[in-house]
Design a protein around this motif. Structure first.
Motif, PDB file in Angstrom:
ATOM      1  N   UNK A  71      35.455  38.470  51.017  1.00  0.00           N
ATOM      2  CA  UNK A  71      36.747  37.800  50.888  1.00  0.00           C
ATOM      3  C   UNK A  71      37.716  39.282  50.409  1.00  0.00           C
ATOM      4  N   UNK A  72      37.279  40.297  49.895  1.00  0.00           N
ATOM      5  CA  UNK A  72      38.105  41.451  49.790  1.00  0.00           C
ATOM      6  C   UNK A  72      38.549  42.020  51.327  1.00  0.00           C
ATOM      7  N   UNK A  73      38.017  41.401  52.329  1.00  0.00           N
ATOM      8  CA  UNK A  73      38.438  42.157  53.452  1.00  0.00           C
ATOM      9  C   UNK A  73      39.807  41.130  53.948  1.00  0.00           C
ATOM     10  N   UNK A  74      39.967  40.062  53.447  1.00  0.00           N
ATOM     11  CA  UNK A  74      41.308  39.292  53.396  1.00  0.00           C
ATOM     12  C   UNK A  74      42.405  39.609  52.720  1.00  0.00           C
ATOM     13  N   UNK A  75      43.363  40.099  53.387  1.00  0.00           N
ATOM     14  CA  UNK A  75      44.451  40.624  52.714  1.00  0.00           C
ATOM     15  C   UNK A  75      45.682  39.708  51.985  1.00  0.00           C
ATOM     16  N   UNK A  76      45.930  38.467  52.677  1.00  0.00           N
ATOM     17  CA  UNK A  76      46.971  37.485  52.229  1.00  0.00           C
ATOM     18  C   UNK A  76      46.250  36.714  50.808  1.00  0.00           C
ATOM     19  N   UNK A  77      47.174  36.083  50.294  1.00  0.00           N
ATOM     20  CA  UNK A  77      46.890  35.289  49.249  1.00  0.00           C
ATOM     21  C   UNK A  77      45.899  34.293  49.600  1.00  0.00           C
ATOM     22  N   UNK A  78      44.827  34.081  48.595  1.00  0.00           N
ATOM     23  CA  UNK A  78      43.763  33.090  48.769  1.00  0.00           C
ATOM     24  C   UNK A  78      43.441  32.074  47.510  1.00  0.00           C
ATOM     25  N   UNK A  79      43.069  31.002  48.046  1.00  0.00           N
ATOM     26  CA  UNK A  79      42.840  29.754  47.025  1.00  0.00           C
ATOM     27  C   UNK A  79      41.291  29.431  47.367  1.00  0.00           C
ATOM     28  N   UNK A  80      40.654  29.082  46.328  1.00  0.00           N
ATOM     29  CA  UNK A  80      39.413  28.831  46.375  1.00  0.00           C
ATOM     30  C   UNK A  80      38.871  27.590  45.241  1.00  0.00           C
ATOM     31  N   UNK A  81      38.297  26.729  45.912  1.00  0.00           N
ATOM     32  CA  UNK A  81      37.788  25.616  44.847  1.00  0.00           C
ATOM     33  C   UNK A  81      36.261  25.859  44.492  1.00  0.00           C
ATOM     34  N   UNK A  82      35.849  25.338  43.452  1.00  0.00           N
ATOM     35  CA  UNK A  82      34.390  25.481  43.369  1.00  0.00           C
ATOM     36  C   UNK A  82      33.744  26.653  43.140  1.00  0.00           C
ATOM     37  N   UNK A  83      34.525  27.608  42.145  1.00  0.00           N
ATOM     38  CA  UNK A  83      34.004  28.870  41.818  1.00  0.00           C
ATOM     39  C   UNK A  83      32.908  28.513  40.872  1.00  0.00           C
ATOM     40  N   UNK A  84      31.688  29.015  41.015  1.00  0.00           N
ATOM     41  CA  UNK A  84      30.563  28.847  40.098  1.00  0.00           C
ATOM     42  C   UNK A  84      30.919  29.472  38.658  1.00  0.00           C
ATOM     43  N   UNK A  85      30.732  28.704  37.749  1.00  0.00           N
ATOM     44  CA  UNK A  85      31.009  29.164  36.285  1.00  0.00           C
ATOM     45  C   UNK A  85      30.543  30.454  36.065  1.00  0.00           C
ATOM     46  N   UNK A  86      29.297  30.677  36.218  1.00  0.00           N
ATOM     47  CA  UNK A  86      28.670  31.859  35.812  1.00  0.00           C
ATOM     48  C   UNK A  86      29.270  33.062  36.502  1.00  0.00           C
ATOM     49  N   UNK A  87      30.104  32.951  37.307  1.00  0.00           N
ATOM     50  CA  UNK A  87      30.613  34.202  38.251  1.00  0.00           C
ATOM     51  C   UNK A  87      32.195  34.265  38.205  1.00  0.00           C
ATOM     52  N   UNK A  88      32.721  33.413  37.199  1.00  0.00           N
ATOM     53  CA  UNK A  88      34.202  33.572  37.101  1.00  0.00           C
ATOM     54  C   UNK A  88      34.661  35.133  36.609  1.00  0.00           C
ATOM     55  N   UNK A  89      33.964  35.777  35.880  1.00  0.00           N
ATOM     56  CA  UNK A  89      34.143  37.097  35.556  1.00  0.00           C
ATOM     57  C   UNK A  89      34.260  38.079  36.812  1.00  0.00           C
ATOM     58  N   UNK A  90      33.293  37.948  37.659  1.00  0.00           N
ATOM     59  CA  UNK A  90      33.202  38.645  38.752  1.00  0.00           C
ATOM     60  C   UNK A  90      34.336  38.302  39.617  1.00  0.00           C
ATOM     61  N   UNK A  91      34.792  37.204  39.792  1.00  0.00           N
ATOM     62  CA  UNK A  91      36.036  36.913  40.626  1.00  0.00           C
ATOM     63  C   UNK A  91      37.284  37.351  40.036  1.00  0.00           C
ATOM     64  N   UNK A  92      37.282  37.390  38.730  1.00  0.00           N
ATOM     65  CA  UNK A  92      38.426  37.873  37.916  1.00  0.00           C
ATOM     66  C   UNK A  92      38.348  39.787  38.334  1.00  0.00           C
ATOM     67  N   UNK A  93      37.056  40.223  38.409  1.00  0.00           N
ATOM     68  CA  UNK A  93      37.193  41.674  38.940  1.00  0.00           C
ATOM     69  C   UNK A  93      37.558  42.087  40.327  1.00  0.00           C
ATOM     70  N   UNK A  94      37.767  41.090  40.822  1.00  0.00           N
ATOM     71  CA  UNK A  94      38.042  41.078  42.471  1.00  0.00           C
ATOM     72  C   UNK A  94      39.521  40.539  42.589  1.00  0.00           C
ATOM     73  N   UNK A  95      40.418  40.499  41.438  1.00  0.00           N
ATOM     74  CA  UNK A  95      41.702  40.067  41.486  1.00  0.00           C
ATOM     75  C   UNK A  95      41.830  38.506  41.653  1.00  0.00           C
ATOM     76  N   UNK A  96      41.154  38.016  41.253  1.00  0.00           N
ATOM     77  CA  UNK A  96      41.466  36.370  41.121  1.00  0.00           C
ATOM     78  C   UNK A  96      41.799  36.046  39.736  1.00  0.00           C
TER      79      UNK A  96
END
Length: 266
Positions: A71-96
Motif C-alpha cells: 500500500x505504501x507504493x500507492x501515493x493517492x488517497x486510499x480507503x480500506x474496509x475490514x481492517x483487522x482490529x489487532x492491526x489498527x495501530x500498524x495502519x496508523x503508523x502507515x498514515x491511516x
C-alpha cells in the motif's frame, strides 16, 4: 477489469488467506477494478470509491506487513474496509486514520403490529435523497443512489442474492418522505424462523428527534413479523451514539464478533 471467472477464482482462494476484505464483496462491486498483485501471500485489488473520491483497496493476505508495504507504493488517497482490529495501530503508523467502526447488533423480540408503508419503484429517487441528506452523520454512511434504491426495492441488490422480500419502508409528513428503512429477510431454512435484516435507517435532518426513527423501526419489526422472523440484525457505527441509543431502546445489543473497521489515508 476483473472478469467473472477471475472473481470466482479469487473467491475460492480467499479461504486460504488469514485476512481478507472480500468476504462480503459482490462481483458487481469490483468488476471495474484492477488486480495490482496476485501471489500466494497477497492479492491486492484497486478500485474507486466515487462517494469519497478515493482509491479503494480490497485484499486477501497472510501478512499485514506485506500488505502495508504494498500500500505504501500507492501515493493517492486510499480507503480500506475490514481492517483487522489487532492491526489498527500498524495502519496508523502507515498514515491511516480511523473512518468508521461498525458492530453487529441483534434483537430477539421484534413483535409489532403497526401499519407498514412500503415504497414503490416510483419512490426510489426520493428515498435515495433521504439517505443522502444524512450523509456522514455516521462517519461510514455516505448515502445511496437512486439506482441502489430501485435495486433494493426490486430485490436486485448484489448483497441480497440470498435474501427474500426486500423492501424500503417509509414515514411521511404531508406527503413528504421524512425517513426510510431498508429491510429484507434471510435464513428461511432455520427452524426458528428467518432473520430480518435492517440495512439502514435514515431520517431527514429537519425531521430528526421527532419520533420518526422509532416509527421506522416499529414498521421494520412489523414487516419482519409478517414473515415470522425470529430476530433482527443490523450494523451500527458505534460512534453514532444517537442511533445506537435508539437501537438499544428497541432491544438490540452487540454480538461478540469483531465488527467492521474502515480506515482512510489521505
Amino acid at each position: 477489469m476483473i472478469t467473472d471467472a477471475k472473481y470466482k477464482k479469487i473467491n475460492e482462494q480467499r479461504n486460504s488467506f488469514t485476512y481478507t476484505s472480500l468476504a462480503y464483496t459482490p462481483y458487481e462491486y469490483i468488476a471495474d477494478s484492477t488486480i495490482l498483485l496476485d501471489t500466494k501471500d497477497l492479492i491486492l485489488i484497486q478500485g474507486r470509491n466515487e462517494e469519497l473520491s478515493m482509491t479503494e483497496l480490497y485484499y486477501c493476505t497472510n501478512s499485514i506487513p506485506l500488505l502495508l508495504n504494498a500500500i505504501d507504493a500507492i501515493k493517492e488517497p486510499v480507503y480500506m474496509q475490514f481492517v483487522p482490529k489487532d492491526f489498527v495501530d500498524e495502519f496508523h503508523s502507515h498514515g491511516f486514520e480511523s473512518f468508521a467502526y461498525f458492530r453487529d447488533m441483534v434483537c430477539y423480540d421484534i413483535h409489532s403490529n403497526c401499519s407498514v408503508n412500503i415504497l414503490s419503484i416510483e419512490d426510489a429517487k426520493e428515498a435515495a435523497a433521504v439517505t443522502r441528506s444524512c450523509r456522514l452523520q455516521s462517519r461510514g454512511f455516505l448515502g445511496e443512489t437512486t439506482e441502489w434504491a430501485k435495486n433494493w426495492i426490486q430485490g436486485k441488490d448484489p448483497n441480497t442474492s440470498y435474501c427474500k422480500y426486500s423492501a424500503i419502508l417509509a414515514t411521511k409528513h404531508e406527503n413528504i418522505i421524512t425517513g426510510i428503512v431498508a429491510v429484507t429477510l434471510y435464513s428461511f431454512d432455520k427452524p426458528e424462523g428467518p432473520t430480518l435484516w435492517i440495512r439502514e435507517v435514515a431520517v431527514r435532518p429537519e425531521y430528526q428527534h421527532k419520533g420518526y426513527g422509532k416509527q421506522l423501526l416499529s414498521q421494520a419489526f412489523a414487516y419482519g413479523s409478517r414473515y415470522q422472523a425470529s430476530k433482527s440484525f443490523l450494523m451500527a457505527d458505534i460512534l453514532n451514539t444517537n442511533a445506537v441509543s435508539l437501537y438499544q431502546q428497541f432491544g438490540f445489543s452487540y454480538n461478540e464478533e469483531e465488527g467492521q473497521i474502515d480506515m482512510i489515508r489521505e
